[in-house]
Write a protein that holds these residues in place. Structure first.
Motif, PDB file in Angstrom:
ATOM      1  N   LEU A   1       0.838  -1.200   0.000  1.00  0.00           N
ATOM      2  CA  LEU A   1       0.000   0.000   0.000  1.00  0.00           C
ATOM      3  C   LEU A   1       0.874   1.251   0.000  1.00  0.00           C
ATOM      4  O   LEU A   1       0.623   2.196  -0.757  1.00  0.00           O
ATOM      5  N   LEU A   2       1.900   1.262   0.825  1.00  0.00           N
ATOM      6  CA  LEU A   2       2.830   2.392   0.878  1.00  0.00           C
ATOM      7  C   LEU A   2       3.451   2.632  -0.503  1.00  0.00           C
ATOM      8  O   LEU A   2       3.461   3.759  -1.003  1.00  0.00           O
ATOM      9  N   ALA A   3       3.918   1.576  -1.143  1.00  0.00           N
ATOM     10  CA  ALA A   3       4.542   1.708  -2.456  1.00  0.00           C
ATOM     11  C   ALA A   3       3.547   2.207  -3.497  1.00  0.00           C
ATOM     12  O   ALA A   3       3.863   3.107  -4.282  1.00  0.00           O
ATOM     13  N   GLU A   4       2.354   1.657  -3.502  1.00  0.00           N
ATOM     14  CA  GLU A   4       1.350   2.062  -4.489  1.00  0.00           C
ATOM     15  C   GLU A   4       1.012   3.547  -4.365  1.00  0.00           C
ATOM     16  O   GLU A   4       0.934   4.263  -5.360  1.00  0.00           O
ATOM     17  N   ILE A   5       0.828   3.991  -3.146  1.00  0.00           N
ATOM     18  CA  ILE A   5       0.450   5.395  -2.943  1.00  0.00           C
ATOM     19  C   ILE A   5       1.610   6.324  -3.302  1.00  0.00           C
ATOM     20  O   ILE A   5       1.425   7.330  -3.986  1.00  0.00           O
ATOM     21  N   VAL A   6       2.814   5.993  -2.877  1.00  0.00           N
ATOM     22  CA  VAL A   6       3.968   6.845  -3.191  1.00  0.00           C
ATOM     23  C   VAL A   6       4.171   6.909  -4.704  1.00  0.00           C
ATOM     24  O   VAL A   6       4.367   7.993  -5.264  1.00  0.00           O
ATOM     25  N   LEU A   7       4.084   5.775  -5.378  1.00  0.00           N
ATOM     26  CA  LEU A   7       4.258   5.761  -6.836  1.00  0.00           C
ATOM     27  C   LEU A   7       3.161   6.567  -7.530  1.00  0.00           C
ATOM     28  O   LEU A   7       3.428   7.304  -8.490  1.00  0.00           O
ATOM     29  N   ARG A   8       1.935   6.469  -7.050  1.00  0.00           N
ATOM     30  CA  ARG A   8       0.843   7.255  -7.635  1.00  0.00           C
ATOM     31  C   ARG A   8       1.113   8.742  -7.456  1.00  0.00           C
ATOM     32  O   ARG A   8       0.953   9.530  -8.393  1.00  0.00           O
ATOM     33  N   PHE A   9       1.571   9.136  -6.283  1.00  0.00           N
ATOM     34  CA  PHE A   9       1.863  10.547  -6.037  1.00  0.00           C
ATOM     35  C   PHE A   9       3.001  11.032  -6.920  1.00  0.00           C
ATOM     36  O   PHE A   9       2.980  12.162  -7.396  1.00  0.00           O
ATOM     37  N   ILE A  10       4.003  10.188  -7.135  1.00  0.00           N
ATOM     38  CA  ILE A  10       5.107  10.566  -8.028  1.00  0.00           C
ATOM     39  C   ILE A  10       4.565  10.782  -9.436  1.00  0.00           C
ATOM     40  O   ILE A  10       4.877  11.777 -10.088  1.00  0.00           O
ATOM     41  N   ARG A  11       3.747   9.844  -9.927  1.00  0.00           N
ATOM     42  CA  ARG A  11       3.168   9.966 -11.276  1.00  0.00           C
ATOM     43  C   ARG A  11       2.335  11.223 -11.415  1.00  0.00           C
ATOM     44  O   ARG A  11       2.324  11.871 -12.453  1.00  0.00           O
ATOM     45  N   GLU A  12       1.626  11.589 -10.342  1.00  0.00           N
ATOM     46  CA  GLU A  12       0.745  12.751 -10.383  1.00  0.00           C
ATOM     47  C   GLU A  12       1.476  14.065 -10.119  1.00  0.00           C
ATOM     48  O   GLU A  12       0.875  15.129 -10.143  1.00  0.00           O
ATOM     49  N   GLY A  13       2.770  13.992  -9.832  1.00  0.00           N
ATOM     50  CA  GLY A  13       3.553  15.201  -9.623  1.00  0.00           C
ATOM     51  C   GLY A  13       3.431  15.761  -8.216  1.00  0.00           C
ATOM     52  O   GLY A  13       3.788  16.906  -7.969  1.00  0.00           O
ATOM     53  N   LYS A  14       2.928  14.955  -7.310  1.00  0.00           N
ATOM     54  CA  LYS A  14       2.823  15.384  -5.914  1.00  0.00           C
ATOM     55  C   LYS A  14       4.078  14.949  -5.170  1.00  0.00           C
ATOM     56  O   LYS A  14       4.877  14.162  -5.670  1.00  0.00           O
ATOM     57  N   THR A  15       4.227  15.443  -3.941  1.00  0.00           N
ATOM     58  CA  THR A  15       5.426  15.123  -3.175  1.00  0.00           C
ATOM     59  C   THR A  15       5.270  13.808  -2.431  1.00  0.00           C
ATOM     60  O   THR A  15       4.152  13.361  -2.141  1.00  0.00           O
ATOM     61  N   GLN A  16       6.394  13.227  -2.094  1.00  0.00           N
ATOM     62  CA  GLN A  16       6.375  11.998  -1.304  1.00  0.00           C
ATOM     63  C   GLN A  16       5.865  12.286   0.107  1.00  0.00           C
ATOM     64  O   GLN A  16       5.224  11.430   0.717  1.00  0.00           O
ATOM     65  N   LEU A  17       6.138  13.487   0.610  1.00  0.00           N
ATOM     66  CA  LEU A  17       5.637  13.839   1.940  1.00  0.00           C
ATOM     67  C   LEU A  17       4.111  13.777   1.977  1.00  0.00           C
ATOM     68  O   LEU A  17       3.523  13.303   2.959  1.00  0.00           O
ATOM     69  N   GLU A  18       3.473  14.250   0.900  1.00  0.00           N
ATOM     70  CA  GLU A  18       2.013  14.164   0.830  1.00  0.00           C
ATOM     71  C   GLU A  18       1.565  12.704   0.809  1.00  0.00           C
ATOM     72  O   GLU A  18       0.573  12.333   1.429  1.00  0.00           O
ATOM     73  N   ALA A  19       2.326  11.877   0.098  1.00  0.00           N
ATOM     74  CA  ALA A  19       2.003  10.450   0.043  1.00  0.00           C
ATOM     75  C   ALA A  19       2.116   9.824   1.429  1.00  0.00           C
ATOM     76  O   ALA A  19       1.247   9.040   1.841  1.00  0.00           O
ATOM     77  N   PHE A  20       3.152  10.184   2.165  1.00  0.00           N
ATOM     78  CA  PHE A  20       3.339   9.624   3.508  1.00  0.00           C
ATOM     79  C   PHE A  20       2.177  10.017   4.418  1.00  0.00           C
ATOM     80  O   PHE A  20       1.733   9.227   5.251  1.00  0.00           O
TER      81      PHE A  20
ATOM     82  N   ARG B   1       5.232  11.004 -15.187  1.00  0.00           N
ATOM     83  CA  ARG B   1       4.971  12.372 -14.753  1.00  0.00           C
ATOM     84  C   ARG B   1       5.549  13.370 -15.754  1.00  0.00           C
ATOM     85  O   ARG B   1       4.902  14.334 -16.137  1.00  0.00           O
ATOM     86  N   ARG B   2       6.800  13.114 -16.213  1.00  0.00           N
ATOM     87  CA  ARG B   2       7.429  14.015 -17.175  1.00  0.00           C
ATOM     88  C   ARG B   2       6.631  14.077 -18.478  1.00  0.00           C
ATOM     89  O   ARG B   2       6.434  15.144 -19.038  1.00  0.00           O
TER      90      ARG B   2
END
Length: 164
Positions: free
Chosen positions: A16-35, A72-73
Motif C-alpha cells: 500500500l505504501l509503495a502504491e500510494i507513493v508511486l501514484r503521487f510521483i506519477r501525479e507530480g505530488k510530493t512523497q511527503l504528501e504520500a506519507f 509524470r514528465r
C-alpha cells in the motif's frame, strides 16, 4: 526466542505504501504528501511511513519509481515533434532523444568507472601475487636448507655409528 513487534510492517502495508507513493510521483505530488495519506490509512505517523519507505521499501521499487517519474514528465511536458524535410523519416521527439543520450552517457560513465575499478583491483592482485611468489621462494629455500641439514645430520650419524 523470536518476538514480533506489535508495530511491525506487514507485506500488505508495504505494498500500500509503495502504491500510494508511486501514484503521487506519477501525479507530480510530493512523497511527503504520500506519507501523510498512507499514515491516515494505516494509523501510523507520516514520519514512520517516510522512514519505512526510505529504509526498506524504496529499494524494491527502483524501476517502478523511474517509470512513475517518466510518466509524470510525459504528462507535464507537451510533446514537441520536429518537422521533417523529407517524408521518408519518422518524426522523433527531442525529449526521447535526450533521455536516450543521458542513458547512454550514464552507461558509459558507469562502465568507465567499473573498468577503472577492475584495473585497480587487477593491480592490487598482481602486487599480492608478487608478494606471495617471493614468500613461496623463501619457503622453498628454507625447506631446501632444512633437507640439506638433515642429510648432513644423517651422514654424521652414520659416520659416528661406523666409528663407534
Amino acid at each position: 526466542m523470536v518476538h514480533n513487534r506489535q508495530d511491525a510492517w506487514t507485506d500488505e502495508e508495504d505494498v500500500l505504501l509503495a502504491e500510494i507513493v508511486l501514484r503521487f510521483i506519477r501525479e507530480g505530488k510530493t512523497q511527503l504528501e504520500a506519507f501523510e495519506e498512507v499514515a491516515k490509512q494505516l494509523s501510523r505517523t507520516p514520519a514512520a511511513c517516510g522512514f519505512r519507505w526510505n529504509a526498506t521499501v524504496r529499494k524494491q521499487y527502483d524501476k517502478a519509481i523511474q517509470m512513475a517519474k517518466e510518466a509524470r514528465r510525459k504528462k507535464d511536458k507537451p510533446k514537441v515533434k520536429t518537422e521533417n524535410v523529407s517524408n521518408t523519416h519518422q518524426p522523433f521527439e527531442f525529449d526521447e532523444a535526450i533521455e536516450l543520450l543521458k542513458k547512454i552517457k550514464e552507461t558509459y560513465e558507469t562502465s568507465a568507472v567499473s573498468y577503472d575499478m577492475v584495473d585497480e583491483r587487477i593491480k592490487q592482485i598482481s602486487q599480492e601475487n608478487e608478494i606471495l611468489k617471493k614468500k613461496i621462494e623463501r619457503y622453498e629455500n628454507a625447506l631446501e636448507e632444512i633437507v640439506n641439514l638433515w642429510k648432513g645430520a644423517d651422514a654424521d650419524l652414520l659416520k659416528s655409528k661406523k666409528q663407534g
